[in-house]
Design a protein around this motif. Structure first.
Motif, PDB file in Angstrom:
ATOM      1  N   LEU B 341      -1.727   7.476  42.758  1.00 40.96           N
ATOM      2  CA  LEU B 341      -2.274   8.168  41.584  1.00 40.96           C
ATOM      3  C   LEU B 341      -1.417   9.368  41.190  1.00 40.96           C
ATOM      4  N   ARG B 342      -0.295   9.555  41.888  1.00 47.24           N
ATOM      5  CA  ARG B 342       0.558  10.724  41.621  1.00 47.24           C
ATOM      6  C   ARG B 342       1.558  10.395  40.514  1.00 47.24           C
ATOM      7  N   TYR B 343       1.077  10.245  39.286  1.00 44.33           N
ATOM      8  CA  TYR B 343       1.948   9.895  38.175  1.00 44.33           C
ATOM      9  C   TYR B 343       1.553  10.751  36.980  1.00 44.33           C
ATOM     10  N   HIS B 344       2.575  11.204  36.259  1.00 40.55           N
ATOM     11  CA  HIS B 344       2.316  12.237  35.250  1.00 40.55           C
ATOM     12  C   HIS B 344       1.640  11.737  33.981  1.00 40.55           C
ATOM     13  N   GLY B 345       1.701  10.418  33.722  1.00 43.50           N
ATOM     14  CA  GLY B 345       1.224   9.934  32.430  1.00 43.50           C
ATOM     15  C   GLY B 345       0.290   8.747  32.530  1.00 43.50           C
ATOM     16  N   ALA B 346      -0.237   8.331  31.382  1.00 40.84           N
ATOM     17  CA  ALA B 346      -1.132   7.180  31.306  1.00 40.84           C
ATOM     18  C   ALA B 346      -0.507   6.128  30.402  1.00 40.84           C
ATOM     19  N   GLY B 347      -0.813   4.870  30.657  1.00 42.56           N
ATOM     20  CA  GLY B 347      -0.301   3.795  29.813  1.00 42.56           C
ATOM     21  C   GLY B 347      -0.709   3.973  28.358  1.00 42.56           C
ATOM     22  N   VAL B 348       0.053   3.351  27.445  1.00 45.36           N
ATOM     23  CA  VAL B 348      -0.159   3.576  26.003  1.00 45.36           C
ATOM     24  C   VAL B 348      -1.493   2.998  25.530  1.00 45.36           C
ATOM     25  N   ILE B 349      -1.941   1.915  26.108  1.00 42.51           N
ATOM     26  CA  ILE B 349      -3.213   1.324  25.661  1.00 42.51           C
ATOM     27  C   ILE B 349      -4.366   2.238  26.036  1.00 42.51           C
ATOM     28  N   VAL B 350      -4.402   2.607  27.324  1.00 42.88           N
ATOM     29  CA  VAL B 350      -5.477   3.483  27.784  1.00 42.88           C
ATOM     30  C   VAL B 350      -5.447   4.808  27.019  1.00 42.88           C
ATOM     31  N   SER B 351      -4.257   5.316  26.763  1.00 39.40           N
ATOM     32  CA  SER B 351      -4.157   6.593  26.051  1.00 39.40           C
ATOM     33  C   SER B 351      -4.798   6.494  24.670  1.00 39.40           C
ATOM     34  N   GLN B 352      -4.529   5.386  23.972  1.00 32.07           N
ATOM     35  CA  GLN B 352      -5.121   5.203  22.637  1.00 32.07           C
ATOM     36  C   GLN B 352      -6.641   5.043  22.744  1.00 32.07           C
ATOM     37  N   LEU B 353      -7.093   4.282  23.755  1.00 32.85           N
ATOM     38  CA  LEU B 353      -8.537   4.060  23.924  1.00 32.85           C
ATOM     39  C   LEU B 353      -9.270   5.359  24.234  1.00 32.85           C
ATOM     40  N   LEU B 354      -8.632   6.206  25.033  1.00 30.79           N
ATOM     41  CA  LEU B 354      -9.266   7.488  25.367  1.00 30.79           C
ATOM     42  C   LEU B 354      -9.319   8.380  24.131  1.00 30.79           C
ATOM     43  N   LYS B 355      -8.228   8.374  23.388  1.00 26.79           N
ATOM     44  CA  LYS B 355      -8.165   9.156  22.146  1.00 26.79           C
ATOM     45  C   LYS B 355      -9.273   8.707  21.196  1.00 26.79           C
ATOM     46  N   ASP B 356      -9.540   7.408  21.176  1.00 25.44           N
ATOM     47  CA  ASP B 356     -10.558   6.853  20.272  1.00 25.44           C
ATOM     48  C   ASP B 356     -11.954   6.846  20.893  1.00 25.44           C
ATOM     49  N   LYS B 357     -12.081   7.475  22.058  1.00 28.52           N
ATOM     50  CA  LYS B 357     -13.385   7.614  22.746  1.00 28.52           C
ATOM     51  C   LYS B 357     -14.030   6.265  23.082  1.00 28.52           C
ATOM     52  N   LEU B 358     -13.217   5.248  23.314  1.00 26.23           N
ATOM     53  CA  LEU B 358     -13.747   3.965  23.781  1.00 26.23           C
ATOM     54  C   LEU B 358     -13.906   3.968  25.292  1.00 26.23           C
ATOM     55  N   MET B 359     -13.438   5.029  25.925  1.00 24.52           N
ATOM     56  CA  MET B 359     -13.580   5.164  27.377  1.00 24.52           C
ATOM     57  C   MET B 359     -13.646   6.653  27.716  1.00 24.52           C
ATOM     58  N   GLU B 360     -13.948   6.937  28.986  1.00 20.03           N
ATOM     59  CA  GLU B 360     -14.060   8.315  29.456  1.00 20.03           C
ATOM     60  C   GLU B 360     -13.149   8.502  30.663  1.00 20.03           C
TER      61      GLU B 360
END
Lengths: 452, 452
Positions: B341-360
């Motif tokens: 889990l020691r990674y600085h970023g998130a994948g592009v799909i999850v990032s978009q989904l989080l931005k769109d509040k489809l996940m928490e």
């Protein structure tokens, strides 16, 4: 490319509800354990001070072929059973053999080995009888890890004596036991008379199962409301392990085959008996001709080079005298990595069966066992426990014979556990630092002579 | 005592034959990766020098919701799939919660984690395209172990850069890779420009996934007939992991339930996306209201406290610019034991989904994660990987809320792997030597400011 089924599972409703007690079907029953003082045959009640009553009764039961598995134990089995029966297409291809190789994958249990099958049963019976504390020994740590989980599941306090060399070589297994809440002590220790005696005589002794058993029995005898438990050798342990073979029997039917050869690695006999006895009953009762092969380490060859006689089960002589193939209870096995196979004797049932030629034994060198384990890992993706590598090596021997003769024999072996916590051993193997341990006839004879 | 079914399996014929590509169903598609020099959106062909073509095409595929799983990959899946869906009766009882807790047990794969799902796919596509050598990085070693087996299965040579702290903390995972025949190097190393640069500037640097990725890409680019592979973050990796959720969907039907909450631990996003996306499609297409929770470590909180922006996927800046939640590609996470889990970023799909509040997202302290993992081990018998402990902790939080409200919510989490090779971390936890790593807002802001 094959699209045939690789792995066979049973639905939970098909998990066995009874264990199979081969003693009831044996023509020549095992000879009785003897009280060392009186040389009188033991009754179950003689074992009650050490073991839970139900387990002592199972130990000496030579009449009931089927023993009900208690519901609480079956509920625990559901956490990981049925284990898969796997057709080893990858290994067959790597060997270029016409043999059909199957293995029963007991490594998928939460603690990584078959040991849980008896651990939950023993913990259950102890709890039923009002016991609060249990003790045990462990070699490689597989049994200790399993019993630690089982003790936690049934609310018992557990003290484990772990053979010192494994305690040092396999610290992760110690941590697993502690994570489940058990107390772990390296054996020999100063906490018992048996441990103090051997440490005084041999300060650098790296321990053995025989010594650890002595310590665990002594602690159980001197602690109120405490019983001793054992992970192999004894007949009731093997009884619980027959769930392996009973499942495999149904799963082989699903595969549409029946084994010509059944193989298990051999320490005290429980995983070997567990997979073999349900099939062996068809040899006994119906005249089937399946061969059964116990694979033991060359450095601890009680079946292939030991003597059938009465001997103690532990180093200090606390146990009854057992009729067994033995190298002598004072035998100190070499420090091979298959810690679970470093035991001087064989269980009484297996000893009688071998004497009566109902089964065979083969010995495997340490290097051959790791050759086999590494080939299996690369072919099947599963890194086997050093103990299980012995069964794989024996299976490969038989599969290679089929390659020579062209026979499509069906070979079934028990993958008793995975080796993910034994990687230090693989490290040594890969770096060329592992060795074989030859044992001369003179050494064996000398050790046995000390028993007289 | 319950006699209900605990574990649900699918027959081999029901193992999914297609992966689910959520990009096709997303209303707001992920923004495109950019060429860092030109800031132009990438085409698949821009990725062909680094990745197998089929994988590059999958990476940017925003139109096909279903991608066929090649037959050779399905054959590999049969070695361990379906993995069991388990009703966690033991954990429910330990918590006293009315919630129904299920977990998908990916720890039963031969290498002990979900990583094999993508490893066999990536190795297959590389082999198909005539590649002979592959490179990769690994954090905790789960991905490296999986790819080592997959490379052996498909006849590829593999070089692994393993984050130095894990190389030292988890020597057994290194041995596993070597047993399967892979070459393993601690990262940062002197074998690449990226490694030499960081070692020159920070001689004692303990490594990070970002640095190891840089090294693996550099080696792939400078080696003939060699491709790079990645174990998480990228969209094609998450695509392969959807086999987890697709199986779970069928298995939840067998259990007669549908999840109210789906939880995965979060490093780059592949196991989280793998279990979540098949259920999330019913939220997108049919208006279901399931909640999806990514559980990340407090010491590496890109989802809960990072910034959504374009950033590099690796430390040296060799990758395209990716639209992601990030702490900055130069972020050096604390040395927690959940190395994956020691990674600085998130994948592009999850990032978009989080931005769109489809996940928490939720962040979990290291000590809380091990509290949860130990409770789970004692209740269910399985010692979870430190990464998976984060998902368990998040599930326990939700189950405890149900206890307060009396709601019988259905909670499903992914047990991404077991912790049997992470016992050194449990040792530290049990002895009280583990700590939390607080991260101030100033530190996060300062690191992100360096990107400007």
């Amino acid at each position: 490319m094959t699209t045939k089924t690789k792995r066979f599972f049973l639905p939970e409703s098909e998990i066995p509800t009874q264990w199979y007690n081969i003693q009831a079907d044996m023509v020549n029953k095992p000879m009785p354990p003897l009280n060392p003082a009186t040389r009188e045959p033991l009754k179950p009640s003689d074992l009650y001070p050490i073991f839970a009553k139900a387990l002592a009764d199972q130990e000496l039961n030579q009449t009931d072929a089927w023993i009900d598995i208690p519901e609480a134990v079956r509920e625990q089995y559901k956490n990981y059973r049925s284990t898969p029966l796997v057709r080893a297409y990858g290994l067959e291809k790597a060997l270029g053999t016409p043999a059909h190789i199957y293995f029963k994958n007991e490594s998928v249990s939460p603690v990584g080995s078959h040991k849980l099958n008896s651990a939950v049963a023993q913990a259950y019976y102890c709890k039923q009888e009002g016991v609060t504390n249990i003790t045990t020994e462990t070699g490689a740590g597989q049994w200790g890890a399993a019993l630690s989980y089982a003790a936690k599941a049934f609310g018992l306090e557990l003290a484990v004596y772990m053979v010192k060399i494994s305690y040092e070589q396999k610290p992760y297994r110690r941590s697993i036991m502690q994570t489940f809440g058990a107390q772990v002590t390296a054996s020999p220790s100063m906490s018992t008379k048996a441990g103090r005696k051997i440490l005084t005589e041999h300060p650098n002794y790296q321990g053995s199962l025989g010594t650890a058993i002595s310590e665990a029995i002594e602690l159980a005898m001197s602690t109120p409301n405490c019983k001793y438990t054992l992970g192999s050798v004894l007949s009731h342990v093997t009884l619980h392990q027959t769930v392996i073979g009973l499942e495999a029997e149904k799963q082989m039917q699903m595969a549409g085959e029946y084994p010509d050869i059944v193989i298990g690695c051999f320490g005290g006999g429980s995983n070997f008996g567990g997979i073999s006895f349900p099939f062996m009953r068809h040899n006994i009762l119906e005249g089937k001709k399946t061969r059964f092969i116990a694979a033991e380490p060359s450095s601890c060859p009680k079946l292939t080079r030991g003597q059938f006689r009465y001997d103690f089960g532990d180093e200090a002589g606390y146990t009854p005298l057992l009729p067994m193939f033995t190298l002598g209870h004072n035998f100190a096995p070499a420090h091979i990595h298959a810690g679970g196979l470093r035991y001087h004797g064989a269980g009484v049932i297996v000893s009688q069966l071998l004497k009566d030629k109902l089964m065979e034994a083969v010995d495997i060198d340490q290097l051959e066992s790791f050759d086999a384990g590494t080939l299996f890992a690369q072919a099947e993706g599963i890194i086997p426990a050093p103990e299980s590598c012995h069964a794989i090596a024996a299976a490969i021997k038989e599969a290679n014979k089929c390659k020579e003769t062209g026979e499509e024999k069906v070979i079934l072996f028990n993958l008793s556990g995975h080796g993910l916590i034994d990687m230090a051993a693989y490290d040594k193997y890969l770096s060329g630092d592992l060795q074989n341990y030859a044992l001369s006839d003179e050494e064996i004879a000398k050790n046995l002579a000390e028993l007289e």
